[in-house]
Each structure stands twice: as C-alpha cells, then as structure tokens.
Scaffold this motif. Sequence first.
Motif, mmCIF file in Angstrom:
data_model
loop_
_atom_site.group_PDB
_atom_site.id
_atom_site.type_symbol
_atom_site.label_atom_id
_atom_site.label_comp_id
_atom_site.label_asym_id
_atom_site.label_seq_id
_atom_site.Cartn_x
_atom_site.Cartn_y
_atom_site.Cartn_z
ATOM 1 N N GLU A 1 -7.854 19.807 24.917
ATOM 2 C CA GLU A 1 -7.914 20.020 23.473
ATOM 3 C C GLU A 1 -8.764 21.256 23.179
ATOM 4 O O GLU A 1 -10.007 21.151 23.118
ATOM 5 C CB GLU A 1 -8.557 18.819 22.787
ATOM 6 C CG GLU A 1 -7.803 17.527 23.008
ATOM 7 C CD GLU A 1 -8.112 16.528 21.908
ATOM 8 O OE1 GLU A 1 -7.192 16.193 21.149
ATOM 9 O OE2 GLU A 1 -9.279 16.119 21.785
ATOM 10 N N HIS B 1 -14.428 13.452 23.876
ATOM 11 C CA HIS B 1 -13.833 14.228 22.782
ATOM 12 C C HIS B 1 -14.819 15.309 22.353
ATOM 13 O O HIS B 1 -16.032 15.101 22.396
ATOM 14 C CB HIS B 1 -13.512 13.292 21.610
ATOM 15 C CG HIS B 1 -12.678 13.953 20.567
ATOM 16 N ND1 HIS B 1 -13.218 14.810 19.622
ATOM 17 C CD2 HIS B 1 -11.344 13.923 20.332
ATOM 18 C CE1 HIS B 1 -12.244 15.259 18.849
ATOM 19 N NE2 HIS B 1 -11.095 14.744 19.259
ATOM 20 N N LEU C 1 -2.619 14.120 22.240
ATOM 21 C CA LEU C 1 -3.682 13.371 21.574
ATOM 22 C C LEU C 1 -3.749 13.967 20.175
ATOM 23 O O LEU C 1 -3.997 15.165 20.020
ATOM 24 C CB LEU C 1 -5.013 13.543 22.324
ATOM 25 C CG LEU C 1 -6.233 12.837 21.739
ATOM 26 C CD1 LEU C 1 -6.011 11.341 21.568
ATOM 27 C CD2 LEU C 1 -7.455 13.040 22.667
ATOM 28 N N VAL C 2 -3.465 13.127 19.186
ATOM 29 C CA VAL C 2 -3.239 13.640 17.834
ATOM 30 C C VAL C 2 -4.259 13.048 16.876
ATOM 31 O O VAL C 2 -4.455 11.831 16.854
ATOM 32 C CB VAL C 2 -1.806 13.248 17.373
ATOM 33 C CG1 VAL C 2 -1.536 13.788 15.982
ATOM 34 C CG2 VAL C 2 -0.783 13.771 18.351
ATOM 35 N N GLY C 3 -4.893 13.903 16.093
ATOM 36 C CA GLY C 3 -5.848 13.437 15.102
ATOM 37 C C GLY C 3 -5.180 13.281 13.747
ATOM 38 O O GLY C 3 -4.548 12.267 13.446
ATOM 39 N N GLY C 4 -5.304 14.321 12.905
ATOM 40 C CA GLY C 4 -4.833 14.270 11.522
ATOM 41 C C GLY C 4 -3.444 13.681 11.341
ATOM 42 O O GLY C 4 -3.250 12.782 10.495
ATOM 43 N N LYS D 1 -10.268 8.655 14.543
ATOM 44 C CA LYS D 1 -11.648 9.109 14.278
ATOM 45 C C LYS D 1 -12.341 8.149 13.293
ATOM 46 O O LYS D 1 -12.046 6.955 13.272
ATOM 47 C CB LYS D 1 -11.636 10.544 13.753
ATOM 48 C CG LYS D 1 -10.819 11.482 14.632
ATOM 49 C CD LYS D 1 -11.060 12.924 14.323
ATOM 50 C CE LYS D 1 -10.093 13.772 15.120
ATOM 51 N NZ LYS D 1 -10.360 15.190 15.034
ATOM 52 N N ALA E 1 -8.459 24.579 18.008
ATOM 53 C CA ALA E 1 -7.189 24.083 17.456
ATOM 54 C C ALA E 1 -7.334 22.676 16.872
ATOM 55 O O ALA E 1 -6.382 22.138 16.320
ATOM 56 C CB ALA E 1 -6.115 24.083 18.541
ATOM 57 N N ILE E 2 -8.527 22.075 16.981
ATOM 58 C CA ILE E 2 -8.675 20.693 16.510
ATOM 59 C C ILE E 2 -8.978 20.665 15.023
ATOM 60 O O ILE E 2 -9.994 21.216 14.573
ATOM 61 C CB ILE E 2 -9.791 19.958 17.279
ATOM 62 C CG1 ILE E 2 -9.388 19.834 18.751
ATOM 63 C CG2 ILE E 2 -10.047 18.582 16.672
ATOM 64 C CD1 ILE E 2 -10.378 19.088 19.595
ATOM 65 N N GLY E 3 -8.088 20.077 14.269
ATOM 66 C CA GLY E 3 -8.282 19.909 12.832
ATOM 67 C C GLY E 3 -8.255 21.217 12.055
ATOM 68 O O GLY E 3 -8.622 21.252 10.882
ATOM 69 N N ASN F 1 -5.716 9.519 17.514
ATOM 70 C CA ASN F 1 -7.164 9.350 17.392
ATOM 71 C C ASN F 1 -7.490 9.308 15.903
ATOM 72 O O ASN F 1 -7.466 10.333 15.238
ATOM 73 C CB ASN F 1 -7.860 10.537 18.089
ATOM 74 C CG ASN F 1 -9.358 10.508 17.890
ATOM 75 O OD1 ASN F 1 -9.922 9.505 17.447
ATOM 76 N ND2 ASN F 1 -10.014 11.617 18.229
ATOM 77 N N GLY G 1 -3.944 18.392 22.860
ATOM 78 C CA GLY G 1 -4.392 18.008 21.521
ATOM 79 C C GLY G 1 -4.887 19.216 20.755
ATOM 80 O O GLY G 1 -5.542 20.111 21.306
ATOM 81 N N GLY G 2 -4.573 19.249 19.485
ATOM 82 C CA GLY G 2 -5.004 20.363 18.627
ATOM 83 C C GLY G 2 -3.922 20.678 17.630
ATOM 84 O O GLY G 2 -2.994 21.431 17.917
ATOM 85 N N SER G 3 -4.027 20.025 16.440
ATOM 86 C CA SER G 3 -3.090 20.264 15.348
ATOM 87 C C SER G 3 -1.619 20.056 15.734
ATOM 88 O O SER G 3 -0.741 20.792 15.284
ATOM 89 C CB SER G 3 -3.308 21.666 14.758
ATOM 90 O OG SER G 3 -4.622 21.779 14.238
ATOM 91 N N VAL G 4 -1.374 19.045 16.559
ATOM 92 C CA VAL G 4 0.028 18.689 16.836
ATOM 93 C C VAL G 4 0.596 18.020 15.592
ATOM 94 O O VAL G 4 -0.055 17.196 14.956
ATOM 95 C CB VAL G 4 0.128 17.710 18.041
ATOM 96 C CG1 VAL G 4 1.563 17.225 18.221
ATOM 97 C CG2 VAL G 4 -0.370 18.381 19.310
ATOM 98 N N GLU H 1 -15.784 16.258 19.605
ATOM 99 C CA GLU H 1 -16.727 15.849 18.553
ATOM 100 C C GLU H 1 -17.879 15.044 19.156
ATOM 101 O O GLU H 1 -18.998 15.100 18.646
ATOM 102 C CB GLU H 1 -15.975 15.056 17.465
ATOM 103 C CG GLU H 1 -15.101 15.989 16.640
ATOM 104 C CD GLU H 1 -13.833 15.364 16.079
ATOM 105 O OE1 GLU H 1 -13.733 14.127 16.013
ATOM 106 O OE2 GLU H 1 -12.917 16.137 15.726
HETATM 107 C C1 PEP Z 1 -8.225 15.384 17.947
HETATM 108 O O1 PEP Z 1 -9.208 15.174 17.265
HETATM 109 O O2 PEP Z 1 -8.160 14.880 19.071
HETATM 110 C C2 PEP Z 1 -7.175 16.232 17.411
HETATM 111 C C3 PEP Z 1 -6.343 16.765 18.245
HETATM 112 O O3 PEP Z 1 -7.163 16.409 16.038
HETATM 113 P P1 PEP Z 1 -6.020 17.177 15.194
HETATM 114 O O4 PEP Z 1 -4.697 16.686 15.694
HETATM 115 O O5 PEP Z 1 -6.292 16.810 13.791
HETATM 116 O O6 PEP Z 1 -6.215 18.642 15.476
#
Ligand code: PEP
Length: 250
Positions: A167, A95, A232-235, A11, A171-173, A9, A211-214, A97
């Motif tokens: 998620e 999501h 589901l991966v953000g950063g 974003k 733990a997200i970001g 993701n 998802g969450g800081s993977v 956000e």
């Molecule tokens: C996300 O926004 O879906 C997410 C999991 O972000 P992050 O991996 O950066 O925690």
Amino acid sequence: MRKNILAGNWKMNCDLSQTQGLITDLKTGLVKDFNCELMIAPSHPFLYNAFNSTSDTLIEVVAQNVCEAQNGAYTGEISVDMLDSIGIKTVIIGHSERRDTYGETNELLAAKTKTALGKGMRVIFCCGEHLEQRKAGNYFETVTGQIEKGLFDLTAKQMEQVVVAYEPVWAIGTGETASPEQAQEMHAHLRSFLETKFGKETANNTSILYGGSVKPSNASEIFAKPDVDGGLVGGASLDAQSFLDIANAF
Ligand code: PEP
C-alpha cells in the motif's frame, strides 16, 4: 496456489447500526460467487456481531490490529486469544496508519505477526513507501526493508499463513492510485524478494494485495496484472455496491 483476495478495511468508521446496515447491504448484493475471497475488517467492538451476522456467507470477518503480548497489563489492547474466542482467524498488521500515527515499528510488527501466527491466525502484513521515498527513487529498499524486518524471521511454513498488502502511502485515501504498471513492478519485486528467503514455491503461493484508492473504475486493470492478487480497500469498502463491484473485477 495463491488466492485472489479482496479485503475491506473499514478503519474507525461505522457505529453498531451502520456496521449492521453495511453487512446487510453486502449480503443482499451477494447474489453470485466471486472469483476471490471476501474479507471485511469492522472496528473491534463490532467484530463479534459482524462474525455472527456473516456466518451464513462466504465473507470472512477480520481484525484491523492485535496486541503482540498474550494477555495481561496492556490497557486498551486486544489479544489473539480474545479474537480467536469470537471466531476471528485473520488480522491486518502494519497498516501505514498504525505505523505512522501510532508509531508501530518493524520490530513491534514482527512481534505481532509471530503472536498471531502462533495462535494459528492468518496475517495480512502491510508495507508501502511514502511519497518522498517514491520521489527519491528508494521505494524498493523501503518496502523490502519493511518485509525483511517484519517477516524474515519466519519459517517458510509460517509464511504460508501470511498475505502481503503493498500500500503506497501516497495512494491511501488520496484518490491517487499507483498505476497498474507501478503496482506490478513492486509486486514482482516483492515476490522475488520473498523468494530469496522462503524459496520459489512459497513466494509463488503468497498472495500480494494492492491497496491505495482502489475503486470500481480502476480495479480491473490493477487486478489484471500477474503479480497483483487482489486488494485491500479502505474508502470504497464502506459502500456495499462499490465493494461488490470491485469484487466483480476479478
Ligand atoms: C487502506 O487504508 O488500506 C486503503 C487502501 O484505503 P483507500 O482505499 O481509502 O485508499
């Protein structure tokens, strides 16, 4: 059979040249088959370009959001027809956000989900509790409440097109990850909850992503849990090498 999925993701990051650069880096790194489906979710303006640039790969380009309405006076929104017309077949809905910053309610998310499924799209439906709910011990109720309100109007057939992403918002970001045990506990709980409505077969076939800081350093132990079917991966998805290293964790 449920599938392993890794979705990035992006974003509201990356302009056109950065989007193209990241896709080029991903393609350069795609030197082997991964044991998972790979998805990336760039920003809406670049979906068409990203779709075309990845058409010779197994990477699927997905959208981060969609409007619940079909068309008309919805300034600033993007419809399922628009996404479909540029080849997008999967959309992320709900999501945290979108829920927290843009006030998207469970009812709205249920409507978005039905609209996307009605167009034959696949949905990645996100859910997850805040830190206060985790600390208060009511995280199961919070998350199953989101699932019930968002998805329980669907038929089992429609549910086959839904991927769930758990998620935890804390733990997200944040750099803080749920432990593999915490992820497994929630995923198993969600799967049993899905079973109560859709039956065992559908529940077993539903991919549930964490998802969450993977990141590359924690992905293997999280993905090793039996009810965790990917991430589901953000950063970490904004760096091609880390994203591919996470994909290698399956
Ligand atoms: C996300 O926004 O879906 C997410 C999991 O972000 P992050 O991996 O950066 O925690």
